[in-house]
Design an enzyme around this catalytic site. Structure first.
Site, PDB file in Angstrom:
ATOM      1  CB  THR A  34       8.549  12.857   8.851  1.00  0.00           C
ATOM      2  OG1 THR A  34       8.968  11.538   9.194  1.00  0.00           O
ATOM      3  CG2 THR A  34       9.749  13.652   8.365  1.00  0.00           C
ATOM      4  CE1 TYR A  48      11.711  12.216  11.039  1.00  0.00           C
ATOM      5  CE2 TYR A  48      13.501  12.125   9.461  1.00  0.00           C
ATOM      6  CZ  TYR A  48      12.235  11.762   9.846  1.00  0.00           C
ATOM      7  OH  TYR A  48      11.481  10.943   9.051  1.00  0.00           O
ATOM      8  CB  THR A 114       5.664   8.758   5.146  1.00  0.00           C
ATOM      9  OG1 THR A 114       6.947   8.547   5.760  1.00  0.00           O
ATOM     10  CG2 THR A 114       5.501  10.232   4.791  1.00  0.00           C
ATOM     11  CG  ASP A 115       7.539   4.771   8.844  1.00  0.00           C
ATOM     12  OD1 ASP A 115       8.047   5.193   7.783  1.00  0.00           O
ATOM     13  OD2 ASP A 115       8.199   4.545   9.865  1.00  0.00           O
ATOM     14  CE  LYS A 187       8.359   5.922   3.707  1.00  0.00           C
ATOM     15  NZ  LYS A 187       8.572   6.254   5.129  1.00  0.00           N
ATOM     16  CD  GLU A 309       2.090 -20.068  -7.948  1.00  0.00           C
ATOM     17  OE1 GLU A 309       2.553 -21.086  -7.403  1.00  0.00           O
ATOM     18  OE2 GLU A 309       2.642 -19.500  -8.912  1.00  0.00           O
TER      19      GLU A 309
END
Length: 352
Positions: A34, A48, A114-115, A187, A309
């Site tokens: 981006t 975009y 950023t992903d 993120k 667990e």
């Protein structure tokens, strides 16, 4: 006369502005994302096209960075980060490794989408042996948008990478004025500029080009890591995949990955990395057939407790500790280049 000249020289040295001293050399390694994106209009902040702007244009858009350091650019990739695979990760790491070995380079900034920025940052944190600052930076809005965050993020990243105080602190992520450890950051928001966070907090912040530190990471990284990009042959890592936990799961999801040839499966379980009772027999069988099972969690904060667990010792499973599923995938893949012993793998998750 000699004394007068010496006194004058000393006075000039004290009074000269710091900008006249030699600046550090910072290389900006562009990969797309981006921060290199463009929208149709100034009001397009979420709609975009990523990875359009080349590195030279990125640098020219923020001329103030040249006041911080001698900045040059390299275009390593031009890609939206969700499309990055292990092949691109390895390619980028080799380029970074080449640059940090150059004695004329003092620090690196990597512009990135950023992903998957957190994955790339963590990978470099594990495989690049250097104490030079490596800083990943991106933006949530393209440069064409109103209040674009990319220019200031890039300015702050160059300030951080050019700071001697950043040496030896591991690979870093610089976003929204905050400095994060590559290992901890994730993120957590997809539409706002404060998109990156760590449950353990930021390492520091950058304000007006100056870095302020508040903590350091205690985990192994970079120079202290047992992994090294120079040891990786080819352009692939051992195949590790993630299965996302929910109600009403299917054993076939895991069996399909076995058929695809995975060496390990990260189970992004609910809560404390929980595995449904009707899935346990499938995972036990896969472990017995040579596929390592790693219990992670889909929950953003906290960490997975071993032998809670599920009886991990009994099954030979590994817990991801506080690493999220995507980072657990990377550490598992790298760890499998060293060992297949579950106890050794578990120690790596605690140490890294």
């Amino acid at each position: 006369m000699k004394k007068t000249f010496s006194a004058l020289a000393l006075a000039l040295t004290v009074c000269l502005p710091s900008t006249l001293y030699a600046k550090n050399n910072v290389v900006v390694v562009a990969t797309g994302g981006t921060i290199a994106g463009a929208g149709a209009s100034a009001t397009n902040s979420a709609t975009y096209t990523a990875a359009k702007v080349p590195v030279d244009a990125l640098l020219n858009a923020v001329p103030q960075i040249q006041e911080l350091a001698n900045v040059s650019g390299v275009q390593a990739l031009q890609i939206a980060s969700e499309s990055i695979t292990d092949k691109e990760l390895i390619q980028l790491a080799r380029k970074v490794n080449e640059l940090v070995k150059d004695p004329k380079v003092n620090g690196l900034v990597i512009t990135h989408g950023t992903d998957t920025m957190e994955e790339t940052a963590f990978f470099l944190n594990l495989v690049i042996h250097t104490d030079k600052p490596i800083v990943l930076v991106g933006s949530m809005r393209p440069g064409t948008a109103l209040s674009a965050d990319g220019p200031l993020n890039l300015y702050n990243a160059v300030a951080l990478a050019s700071s001697d105080s950043a040496k030896g602190k591991g690979t870093l992520v610089m976003m929204n004025d905050n400095v994060y450890a590559a290992r901890d950051v994730a993120k957590t928001i997809n539409i706002h500029t404060n998109a990156f966070n760590s449950q353990w907090g930021a390492l520091g912040t950058v304000v007006e080009g100056k870095t302020y530190w508040f903590r350091t990471s205690t985990k192994l990284h970079n120079d202290s890591s047992a992994f090294n990009i120079e040891d990786i042959k080819g352009d692939a890592l051992p195949l590790v995949q993630i299965v996302y936990g929910s109600d009403n799961m299917l054993p076939e999801s895991y069996l399909a990955l076995q058929k695809a040839g995975v060496q390990a499966i990260v189970n992004a379980g609910t809560g404390n990395g929980s595995v449904p009772n009707y899935i346990v027999p499938t995972l036990v069988k896969l472990q017995q057939e040579g596929i390592q099972i790693v219990r992670s969690s889909r929950v953003a904060n906290g960490f997975v407790l071993r032998n809670a667990e599920q009886p991990d010792d009994k099954y030979g499973w590994v817990v991801a500790h506080d690493l999220n599923p995507q980072k657990a995938r990377l550490l598992t893949a790298l760890a499998l280049t060293k060992t297949k012993d579950a106890k050794t793998l578990q120690e790596m998750f605690y140490n890294y």
